[in-house]
Each structure stands twice: as C-alpha cells, then as structure tokens.
Design an enzyme around this catalytic site. Structure first.
Site, PDB file in Angstrom:
ATOM      1  N   LYS A   1       0.998  -1.389  -6.693  1.00 16.74           N
ATOM      2  CA  LYS A   1       0.225  -2.242  -5.779  1.00 16.74           C
ATOM      3  C   LYS A   1      -0.799  -1.340  -5.115  1.00 16.74           C
ATOM      4  CE  LYS A   1      -0.313  -3.624  -1.975  1.00 16.74           C
ATOM      5  NZ  LYS A   1      -1.616  -3.461  -1.310  1.00 16.74           N
TER       6      LYS A   1
ATOM      7  N   GLU B   1      -5.677  -2.950  -1.294  1.00 11.55           N
ATOM      8  CA  GLU B   1      -6.591  -4.065  -1.530  1.00 11.55           C
ATOM      9  C   GLU B   1      -8.031  -3.676  -1.165  1.00 11.55           C
ATOM     10  OE1 GLU B   1      -4.339  -3.626   0.684  1.00 11.55           O
ATOM     11  OE2 GLU B   1      -4.547  -4.852   2.503  1.00 11.55           O
ATOM     12  N   ARG B   2      -8.179  -2.547  -0.442  1.00 12.58           N
ATOM     13  CA  ARG B   2      -9.531  -2.121  -0.074  1.00 12.58           C
ATOM     14  C   ARG B   2     -10.172  -1.231  -1.156  1.00 12.58           C
ATOM     15  NH1 ARG B   2      -8.679  -0.349   6.104  1.00 12.58           N
ATOM     16  NH2 ARG B   2      -6.578   0.121   5.367  1.00 12.58           N
TER      17      ARG B   2
ATOM     18  N   SER C   1      -0.063   3.949   6.462  1.00 13.50           N
ATOM     19  CA  SER C   1      -0.040   4.269   7.889  1.00 13.50           C
ATOM     20  C   SER C   1       1.407   4.317   8.405  1.00 13.50           C
ATOM     21  CB  SER C   1      -0.847   3.228   8.663  1.00 13.50           C
ATOM     22  OG  SER C   1      -0.282   1.952   8.454  1.00 13.50           O
TER      23      SER C   1
ATOM     24  N   CYS D   1      -4.766  12.232   5.161  1.00 14.03           N
ATOM     25  CA  CYS D   1      -3.550  12.466   5.934  1.00 14.03           C
ATOM     26  C   CYS D   1      -3.365  13.954   6.211  1.00 14.03           C
ATOM     27  CB  CYS D   1      -2.346  11.907   5.209  1.00 14.03           C
ATOM     28  SG  CYS D   1      -1.977  12.831   3.729  1.00 14.03           S
TER      29      CYS D   1
HETATM   30  P1  NAD Z   1      -2.049   0.882   5.464  1.00 11.41           P
HETATM   31  O1  NAD Z   1      -0.724   1.167   6.042  1.00 11.41           O
HETATM   32  O2  NAD Z   1      -2.958  -0.061   6.161  1.00 11.41           O
HETATM   33  O3  NAD Z   1      -1.871   0.289   3.984  1.00 11.41           O
HETATM   34  C1  NAD Z   1      -1.077   0.935   3.026  1.00 11.41           C
HETATM   35  C2  NAD Z   1      -0.507  -0.099   2.063  1.00 11.41           C
HETATM   36  O4  NAD Z   1       0.372  -0.968   2.771  1.00 11.41           O
HETATM   37  C3  NAD Z   1      -1.567  -0.984   1.439  1.00 11.41           C
HETATM   38  O5  NAD Z   1      -1.259  -1.147   0.079  1.00 11.41           O
HETATM   39  C4  NAD Z   1      -1.472  -2.282   2.211  1.00 11.41           C
HETATM   40  O6  NAD Z   1      -1.777  -3.400   1.421  1.00 11.41           O
HETATM   41  C5  NAD Z   1      -0.026  -2.314   2.631  1.00 11.41           C
HETATM   42  N1  NAD Z   1       0.177  -2.953   3.933  1.00 11.41           N
HETATM   43  C6  NAD Z   1      -0.687  -3.010   4.983  1.00 11.41           C
HETATM   44  N2  NAD Z   1      -0.117  -3.615   6.032  1.00 11.41           N
HETATM   45  C7  NAD Z   1       1.134  -3.954   5.651  1.00 11.41           C
HETATM   46  C8  NAD Z   1       2.212  -4.612   6.311  1.00 11.41           C
HETATM   47  N3  NAD Z   1       2.102  -5.032   7.566  1.00 11.41           N
HETATM   48  N4  NAD Z   1       3.354  -4.802   5.625  1.00 11.41           N
HETATM   49  C9  NAD Z   1       3.485  -4.357   4.353  1.00 11.41           C
HETATM   50  N5  NAD Z   1       2.497  -3.745   3.684  1.00 11.41           N
HETATM   51  C10 NAD Z   1       1.328  -3.542   4.320  1.00 11.41           C
HETATM   52  O7  NAD Z   1      -2.753   2.301   5.228  1.00 11.41           O
HETATM   53  P2  NAD Z   1      -4.273   2.599   4.804  1.00 11.41           P
HETATM   54  O8  NAD Z   1      -5.167   2.337   5.974  1.00 11.41           O
HETATM   55  O9  NAD Z   1      -4.589   1.964   3.512  1.00 11.41           O
HETATM   56  O10 NAD Z   1      -4.197   4.169   4.536  1.00 11.41           O
HETATM   57  C11 NAD Z   1      -4.417   5.131   5.517  1.00 11.41           C
HETATM   58  C12 NAD Z   1      -3.124   5.634   6.095  1.00 11.41           C
HETATM   59  O11 NAD Z   1      -2.332   6.222   5.067  1.00 11.41           O
HETATM   60  C13 NAD Z   1      -3.308   6.715   7.139  1.00 11.41           C
HETATM   61  O12 NAD Z   1      -2.406   6.482   8.192  1.00 11.41           O
HETATM   62  C14 NAD Z   1      -2.956   7.989   6.403  1.00 11.41           C
HETATM   63  O13 NAD Z   1      -2.518   9.049   7.215  1.00 11.41           O
HETATM   64  C15 NAD Z   1      -1.881   7.504   5.505  1.00 11.41           C
HETATM   65  N6  NAD Z   1      -1.699   8.401   4.376  1.00 11.41           N
HETATM   66  C16 NAD Z   1      -0.610   9.203   4.382  1.00 11.41           C
HETATM   67  C17 NAD Z   1      -0.423  10.105   3.357  1.00 11.41           C
HETATM   68  C18 NAD Z   1       0.751  11.014   3.352  1.00 11.41           C
HETATM   69  O14 NAD Z   1       0.948  11.695   2.370  1.00 11.41           O
HETATM   70  N7  NAD Z   1       1.542  11.063   4.406  1.00 11.41           N
HETATM   71  C19 NAD Z   1      -1.356  10.174   2.316  1.00 11.41           C
HETATM   72  C20 NAD Z   1      -2.469   9.317   2.350  1.00 11.41           C
HETATM   73  C21 NAD Z   1      -2.624   8.427   3.394  1.00 11.41           C
END
Ligand code: NAD
Length: 493
Positions: free
Chosen positions: A184, A187-188, A237, A292
């Site tokens: 999955k 979506e962005r 996140s 991250c």
């Molecule tokens: P996000 O949490 O908004 O989305 C991540 C995924 O979760 C997406 O596929 C999204 O569709 C899904 N999602 C969003 N809201 C949800 C919900 N309420 N319930 C279930 N699924 C949901 O993250 P993002 O903005 O796409 O990515 C950036 C974040 O990812 C930053 O916080 C960054 O630090 C983190 N990140 C962490 C690592 C790591 O290795 N720790 C690596 C890359 C990014």
C-alpha cells in the site's frame, strides 16, 4: 499502462492497482489527486480501494503463496538478480518519477533509488540469509535443526517521503524469504511504486506474489484486520505507527512500525566548522527536511554557537530552491500546500514563543520554482529552549532549531529528553567526546561527523523510542528475521 500525461490539457491518468497479476482501475468512490509539488499540477488521480478490492488483493497473495513458498530460495534469488538489472536499466526513469511526484532534487532521487536497489542486492542473498542451524547430539542419538520458513501474506504500508526506497525496503526481502506481498504505497506518491511493481512482474514475479492497492486509513484498516495477513511492515508518522502497531497486534499479527523523528546534531567547539556546516545543511534541508533522518535540532556546545549559526545562515541562505529537475537547484518543494502552511504556522509560533528567527524561509531570496509549487525556504531559529514546540515536534520541513548548551553532558541530556530516538550525530575531533556520545545517547542510528546516519541495506534501520514500535527493524538480518518464522526439529532415528 501507467503512462502519465505530460501536457497540461490531458486528463490526469488513473493510478492502477495490481491484483493477482492484473492491473485494474478500481471503481472507487474516492479519488485523490497526485501532484507535482514543484508546479502544483495534478499529474495523476489515485482511486482508493474498496474493502472488497483489499480483500481480493490479500486473497490473490494467499493463493500465490503455497507455490511461491516451494520455489527454492536460489530461484527466488535469481528473480532478485533479474529485478536488479531492470532497476538499473530504468534507473534514470525511476529517479525522475520520484522527483516528479515528491519534489526532491534529481540528485536526491538518484540517491534514494540507489539505496533501494541495494536492498534488492541484499535480498538476492536469500539462500545464505535463510540458512538454518543444526546441532548433532543434543542428547545421545538426538539431533536438532532450526529452519527458517516464510510467514505467508505480508502487507507493507509506506509513507510519501521515499516513494522508491521504502517499498524496496519491504517487498524484495519479504518475497525473497518466500512470502507473498500486498503493498500500500502512500496515496500522495503512488506512481513510482506502480512502476516498481511493473518492473517486478517484468523480472518474472509470478502473478499474485506482489499486489498493490491504493488508499488511506480504510485500506490500512482492511489490511490490519484481514485474517490472511500474517505480518505488517509500516513506515510513517508517529501517531499512525503507534496505531498500526497496536491494531495489528490486536489482530494477532507480527508488526514493525517505523515512526517519526526529531534528530539532534551535537556540534562540539573542536569540530571542523566547514565540514560540519556542509553536513548540517545537507541533513536539515536535504529533501526540504522531509526525511526521518533529517537533523532538525542543532545542539551547539560552548563557544561554537556564534560562528556556527553565522556559517549555517550564510550557507542555507544561498541554497537555490526550485524544481528538482533543474540541476542548479539545491532544495525542492514540500509535498503539499497544507504541509507548507503547517510549517509556516510552526515558524510563526516559534517566533511568538520567543526563539530568534535568524533565517526566515517564508521569504527565501533564492527561490526560483514555478508559482504554483509548494515552496518554503530553509529556516533557522537560534536560542531555542529545549522544551519549546519547535524543538520537540517533528515539523517535517526545512526548519532547524539551534539550542545552545555549555557542555557535552548537557547536550546529551537535551537530546535524550526527546520522545523520539531515530538518529543523532556528533561533530567533533575528539575520540573521547565521540565515545561518550555513542555510549550515552538514546537513539538507534548515530553519526560521528556524519549528518545523515543512514544504515546500509544489510544493517537494520534501527530507530528507538517513539520512532519505532516493534522488535525487529526493517532491512538487514532483522528484516529477514521479521519475514520468517523459525521451526525447530528434534530427531532420533
Ligand atoms: P503518514 O503517517 O501520514 O502516512 C503513512 C501511511 O499511513 C500512508 O500509507 C497513509 O496512507 C497511511 N495512513 C495515514 N493516516 C492513517 C491512519 N489514520 N490510519 C491508518 N493509516 C494511515 O506519514 P507520511 O506523512 O506519509 O510520511 C512522513 C512520516 O513518515 C514522517 O513522520 C517521517 O518521519 C516518517 N518516516 C519514518 C521513517 C523511519 O524509518 N522511521 C522513514 C520514513 C518516513
């Protein structure tokens, strides 16, 4: 398929899903636009999968599993070798796709695709990585063997910020271990993932071994609840990571959930200032701070503060901000207009809370991107207090806070107070300072004179605290352990 419109007046293409080896356009109720963040143009539309489509993807993966599990690891490895060749052949196209849907510079996108290919190279070591253990005579005439077996269907849920690398952290290792997969993408930024899946099929992946569905929370919930999904890899996140961890566990699944970060960069008075400034600027403003592993708090020790802040401002002010395809550009846009506005509000509140705004990205002098893009320039706050919001929250944009402290012990205390523990770095010429830092810091990925301490594919991506929920990290031997179960056989003949 997946030909994207290049002309403004063409309709934006639908992003297809992959179910059981077939590309389909789901009959979705909900569609979201995919933007080129540098121009603000809609470059595709992504249909959110229904519950039935999510179930169909899991069922396709479950159906493909028994045959795929019986494919010898050496043959699965050959799929990885063929896949690697195709990724190399399409390297520039993939990098361009990342830049187009994410906004990062082409140089950054190339780096990301390279890091992703390295995971495929690692996964090609499956015959060795899956070796078991054997002990003769654990009792008289009794032998014990441990074998590693795949789990079944694994789901992977990705963030927007590494459209190529993070999908490649997941499915190549899982599939090389004998699992089948439902991906999955964010979506962005779903377009690069679709291209990665097309190339995986072209490399010879049998139908159903990799499936791709699109959407947001509902699709994630569908995957977390499906009884045939045995394990979940999540990156995103912190609040969502925590939710996915708890929810997947509630449904009895194995889960690794990588969350957000607030990474501290400790600069000692004896650091090589020029090299340190280059590293800090690269860490804080690379990919517009949307990593991250981005450094977002500099902890300046002793009298390094004034010269360091002066040099950081000078370097950051001169960064050219614009479209990632322009070779003279150093920093691209942020992902969406909402992200830009959220970051601007953090800046506003930082000023109101009394931090000193020494570089204001809301008015960057070297902005040359198209008017419709989601722009915000590098921003630096000095004299930030450790408890201030801008020093604690993950802003996920090009905003750097500088905290001044008298000594290394205080610097380590400040960093350790963070609820996150993804990465931390020290810049120093002192081995003793570096050792104290390495020993005492409570974060999982450390840099010593390195701004972005990213582990290579054959090591774990080892965040701590609220940056990681689970036991086994992504990639490296942890990845192999995560995607396999051990079976112990004790025998007497
Ligand atoms: P996000 O949490 O908004 O989305 C991540 C995924 O979760 C997406 O596929 C999204 O569709 C899904 N999602 C969003 N809201 C949800 C919900 N309420 N319930 C279930 N699924 C949901 O993250 P993002 O903005 O796409 O990515 C950036 C974040 O990812 C930053 O916080 C960054 O630090 C983190 N990140 C962490 C690592 C790591 O290795 N720790 C690596 C890359 C990014």
């Amino acid at each position: 398929m997946a030909q994207l419109p290049l002309e403004r007046d063409e309709p934006a293409a639908a992003v297809p899903a992959l179910i059981g080896g077939k590309w389909i356009t789901p009959a979705a109720q909900r569609w979201e636009p995919v933007y080129n963040p540098a121009t603000g143009e809609v470059i595709a539309r992504v249909p959110f999968a229904t519950g039935a489509e999510v179930a169909a993807a899991v069922e396709a993966a479950a159906k493909a599993y028994p045959a795929w599990r019986r494919v010898p690891p050496v043959e699965r490895a050959r799929l990885m070798f063929r896949y690697k060749e195709l990724l190399e052949k399409h390297f520039e196209e993939l990098a361009l796709s990342v830049t187009r849907e994410h906004g990062k510079t082409l140089a950054e996108a190339r780096g990301e695709v390279r890091r992703g290919i390295e995971v495929v190279e690692f996964a090609a070591g499956a015959p060795t990585l899956l070796l078991g253990e054997m002990a003769e005579d654990v009792a008289r005439g009794v032998d014990s063997e441990m074998v590693r077996v795949p789990l079944g269907v694994v789901a992977g849920i990705c963030p927007f910020n590494f459209p190529a690398m993070i999908p490649l952290w997941m499915f190549p290792i899982a599939v090389a271990c004998g699992n089948t997969f439902v991906l999955k993408p964010s979506e962005r930024t779903p377009l690069t993932a679709v291209r990665l899946a097309e190339l995986f099929l072209e490399a010879g992946a049998p139908e159903g071994v990799l499936n791709v569905v699109h959407g947001g929370r509902d699709v994630v919930d569908g995957l977390l609840a499906h009884p045939d999904v045995k394990a979940v890899s999540f990156v995103g996140s912190q609040p969502v990571a925590q939710y996915v961890y708890a929810e997947a566990a509630r449904h009895g699944k194995r889960v690794q959930a990588l969350g957000g970060a607030k990474n501290h960069l400790v600069v000692m008075p004896d650091a090589d200032l020029e090299a340190t400034v280059a590293s800090v600027v690269g860490s804080a403003f690379g990919s517009a701070g949307q990593r991250c592993l981005a450094g977002s708090v500099v902890v300046a020790v002793g009298d390094v503060g004034d010269p360091l802040v002066g040099a950081l401002c000078e370097a950051a002010r001169n960064l050219v901000v614009g479209e990632g395809t322009d070779p003279e550009v150093d920093m691209g846009p942020v992902i969406r207009a909402e992200a830009r506005d959220r970051i601007a509000r953090y800046i506003e509140r930082g000023v109101r809370a009394g931090a000193s705004l020494v570089l204001d990205g809301r008015r960057h002098p070297h902005l040359r991107g198209p008017a419709g893009g989601f722009w915000i320039g590098p921003t630096i706050f000095d004299h930030v207090r450790p408890e201030q919001e801008i020093a604690c929250d993950e802003i996920f944009g090009p905003v750097l806070s500088v905290i001044r402290v008298p000594d290394l012990d205080t610097a380590i205390d400040v960093a350790n107070r963070s609820r996150f523990g993804n990465a931390a770095s020290i810049f120093t010429r002192s081995g003793a300072a570096a050792r104290t830092f390495r020993y005492r810091i409570e974060a999982g990925m450390l840099g010593i004179n390195i701004g972005v301490a990213a582990p290579m594919a054959w090591f774990p991506f080892s965040g701590w605290k609220a940056s990681f929920y689970g036991d086994l990290h992504a990639t490296g031997k942890d990845g192999v352990r995560f995607y396999t179960e051990v079976k112990m056989v004790t025998s007497r003949w």
